[in-house]
Scaffold this motif. Sequence first.
Motif, PDB file in Angstrom:
ATOM      1  N   UNK A 168       0.668  -1.100   0.581  1.00  0.00           N
ATOM      2  CA  UNK A 168      -0.142   0.404  -0.112  1.00  0.00           C
ATOM      3  C   UNK A 168       0.826   1.438   0.004  1.00  0.00           C
ATOM      4  N   UNK A 169       1.704   1.214   0.200  1.00  0.00           N
ATOM      5  CA  UNK A 169       3.428   2.627  -0.009  1.00  0.00           C
ATOM      6  C   UNK A 169       4.157   2.561  -1.558  1.00  0.00           C
ATOM      7  N   UNK A 170       3.669   1.858  -2.093  1.00  0.00           N
ATOM      8  CA  UNK A 170       4.410   1.813  -2.867  1.00  0.00           C
ATOM      9  C   UNK A 170       3.209   2.973  -4.267  1.00  0.00           C
ATOM     10  N   UNK A 171       3.546   3.111  -4.910  1.00  0.00           N
ATOM     11  CA  UNK A 171       3.265   3.959  -6.462  1.00  0.00           C
ATOM     12  C   UNK A 171       3.456   3.310  -7.725  1.00  0.00           C
ATOM     13  N   UNK A 172       2.134   4.263  -8.664  1.00  0.00           N
ATOM     14  CA  UNK A 172       2.157   2.959 -10.011  1.00  0.00           C
ATOM     15  C   UNK A 172       4.014   3.265 -10.590  1.00  0.00           C
ATOM     16  N   UNK A 173       3.984   1.958 -11.509  1.00  0.00           N
ATOM     17  CA  UNK A 173       5.392   2.377 -12.592  1.00  0.00           C
ATOM     18  C   UNK A 173       5.551   3.351 -13.602  1.00  0.00           C
ATOM     19  N   UNK A 174       6.231   4.443 -13.405  1.00  0.00           N
ATOM     20  CA  UNK A 174       6.150   5.779 -13.802  1.00  0.00           C
ATOM     21  C   UNK A 174       7.518   5.636 -14.891  1.00  0.00           C
ATOM     22  N   UNK A 175       8.437   4.943 -15.281  1.00  0.00           N
ATOM     23  CA  UNK A 175       9.526   5.197 -15.849  1.00  0.00           C
ATOM     24  C   UNK A 175      10.234   3.858 -15.996  1.00  0.00           C
ATOM     25  N   UNK A 176      10.268   3.068 -17.204  1.00  0.00           N
ATOM     26  CA  UNK A 176      10.634   2.103 -17.371  1.00  0.00           C
ATOM     27  C   UNK A 176      12.238   2.075 -18.654  1.00  0.00           C
ATOM     28  N   UNK A 177      13.106   1.416 -18.029  1.00  0.00           N
ATOM     29  CA  UNK A 177      14.119   1.298 -19.270  1.00  0.00           C
ATOM     30  C   UNK A 177      14.481   0.104 -19.707  1.00  0.00           C
ATOM     31  N   UNK A 178      14.577  -0.278 -20.788  1.00  0.00           N
ATOM     32  CA  UNK A 178      14.193  -1.555 -21.324  1.00  0.00           C
ATOM     33  C   UNK A 178      15.324  -1.461 -22.119  1.00  0.00           C
ATOM     34  N   UNK A 179      16.966  -0.785 -21.943  1.00  0.00           N
ATOM     35  CA  UNK A 179      17.774  -0.367 -23.431  1.00  0.00           C
ATOM     36  C   UNK A 179      18.500  -1.106 -22.701  1.00  0.00           C
ATOM     37  N   UNK A 180      19.244  -1.402 -24.662  1.00  0.00           N
ATOM     38  CA  UNK A 180      20.991  -2.203 -24.425  1.00  0.00           C
ATOM     39  C   UNK A 180      20.593  -3.356 -23.590  1.00  0.00           C
ATOM     40  N   UNK A 181      19.376  -4.088 -24.424  1.00  0.00           N
ATOM     41  CA  UNK A 181      19.394  -6.029 -24.626  1.00  0.00           C
ATOM     42  C   UNK A 181      18.660  -5.985 -25.857  1.00  0.00           C
ATOM     43  N   UNK A 182      18.832  -7.412 -26.470  1.00  0.00           N
ATOM     44  CA  UNK A 182      18.619  -8.165 -27.174  1.00  0.00           C
ATOM     45  C   UNK A 182      17.119  -8.073 -27.867  1.00  0.00           C
ATOM     46  N   UNK A 183      16.592  -7.041 -27.244  1.00  0.00           N
ATOM     47  CA  UNK A 183      14.972  -7.375 -27.801  1.00  0.00           C
ATOM     48  C   UNK A 183      14.204  -7.395 -29.422  1.00  0.00           C
ATOM     49  N   UNK A 184      14.039  -8.248 -29.778  1.00  0.00           N
ATOM     50  CA  UNK A 184      12.917  -7.630 -30.723  1.00  0.00           C
ATOM     51  C   UNK A 184      12.045  -7.551 -31.441  1.00  0.00           C
TER      52      UNK A 184
END
Length: 624
Positions: free
Chosen positions: A87-103
């Motif tokens: 209940x003390x968490x806030x929603x995710x607003x910053x997501x960094x998926x850079x520099x991987x091998x995502x296709x």
Amino acid sequence: MCGPHPRRRRYYQIREFQMASSADELESEDPDDEIELDDPAPHQPNQDATAAAAAMPERLFNINEADADTKKRTLEQLSINEEDAWWNQVPLNNLDLSSNALTHISPKIENLLTLTVLQLHDNALVELPPQIGKLEKLVRLNLSHNKLKELPPDLYSLPELRHLNISHNEFEELNPDISNLHMLEFLDAGNNNINSLPGGIGFLVRLTALLLANNHIKELPPDIVYMRSLQKLDLMKNDLVALPEDMGLLRKLQFLYVQHNDIKELPNFEGNEMLSELHASNNYIDHVPKELCENLPHLKILDLRDNKITQLPDEVCLLRNLNRLDITNNSISVLPVTLSTLAHLISLQVDGNPIKTIRRDILQCGTARILKTLHDRAQAKERADGGAEDLPCSSSAAGSQLSMQQQQQLPANMTDKYKLRHTRTLAVNLEGLTDVPTHVFELASEEKVHVVDFARNHLSTLPKGLQHMSDLVTELVLSHNVINNVPPFISQFTRITFLNLSNNLIKDLPPEFGLLNTLRELNIANNRFEALPNALYELQGLEILIASDNQIKAINVAGLQNLPRLSTLDLRNNNIEYVPPTLGNLTNITHLELVGNPFRQPRHQILMKGTDSIMSYLRDRIPT
């Protein structure tokens, strides 16, 4: 009884493990895109999520929901470490998926509705799911360095998107629907294969930076000039043959890069008064329009190297703020003597031209020697002609220069009313003035002049008559004089945004100086300050402070904290022996210069890496 624990900010970061062994390395290269860590121990990866990844973990898409194990914990268990309670968490607003091998990106990305920043650069993406268009709170999206050829149509409906980077991909065109991104302020589509820009792109009226370098664009759509907020336009290394004749409609444009194209002629830039840098090297330009010189009073850098120019117009002297002029590798045989009147010109590059009117050894001595030679010739010619020749910026043309017998007093007819009215500028340089009569400022005030430049004279203080223009002046240049004090009436200048007091004998500034709330840029370099004056710390609007080449002994971090907009701080060549680590907390500073001081830390190697490295180094040394 203790109050509730503050809610934790949540970020999610998945970076290539081999390239991210410390918290410092996990940060994004772009300081504006840094992912903050929630009080991590030094050199420890983010405890929320840091792992090598070639695919997005399923848990990510439900991260805004508490998992079953968390909900089963008792109140007693959660009270031990309450900050981790769901209940003390806030929603995710910053997501960094850079520099991987995502296709690919899972369609479940639509579950992360609270995202404002999404970093997907440096992957192997060939497409994006249409569900990305449901991230309606998204403000920044970085897709650079992938293999994308198009964006899903749904993306163009993002209502809050302000920053879009699609550089270094495989786009051959921009979708016309890009004009639907009404809030967009920054667009980088450089290093693609784009051949043309869509009509309607001019509807991006909030855009301040448009970067299109390294493409194959041959012409610009007519409505590009409707981008009334545009400040930076980068079109270097394209196939342009011309620029729009009505470039002047881009009235806020400050930086224009069109080098390495096929441009044959420059427009006159009427209306582009704010243009500060024009880079047009490596084209086929054969002349510089006289009107260009008349219309760009604030131009500081003019790069015309590697063109076909045969001569410079005498009107080049009207570029009174010019710092750097590069005409290397052209076909110029004669330099106009009017160049010698440019008081702020510190770099004149003329190599690779068939100049025959100035000896080669003088040309090799550099800018100062060339300008002195031209100045001596101009004076000799004026004496020989009895002042009859009507050259721009000459004494006979507008009365803005003085004869040798008139250096101590300006004649009543020194100002041309038409010129003052047209340029809104009063400029007298290189004349040895010790004072300026009041009636000069009264006349300038009547003509609504807002720029005053008395650089390179012998003024020992600000002329008293200047007070008549206190409600008009926005730029005041008094560099290269012998000023040893600044009078309190400086506080009366209620509209001033730029003040240059460099290369004088000033040791302090009056307390009233702190009342200049509109001041954005201040240059006090090459004076005799032993500390930054206390009045400076009251300048809430100050963005640029240049205080190099003084005798400053210490950095007052507490004072600098009072300058929320300060982005550039230049303290080179002073006597600073210690750099406080807390300086690293001033994240608003994006350009910091400290070389040439006697401190031992940070070392020179750190200083050479730039501001980000310096600030990171300092933050790591703040005692915990």
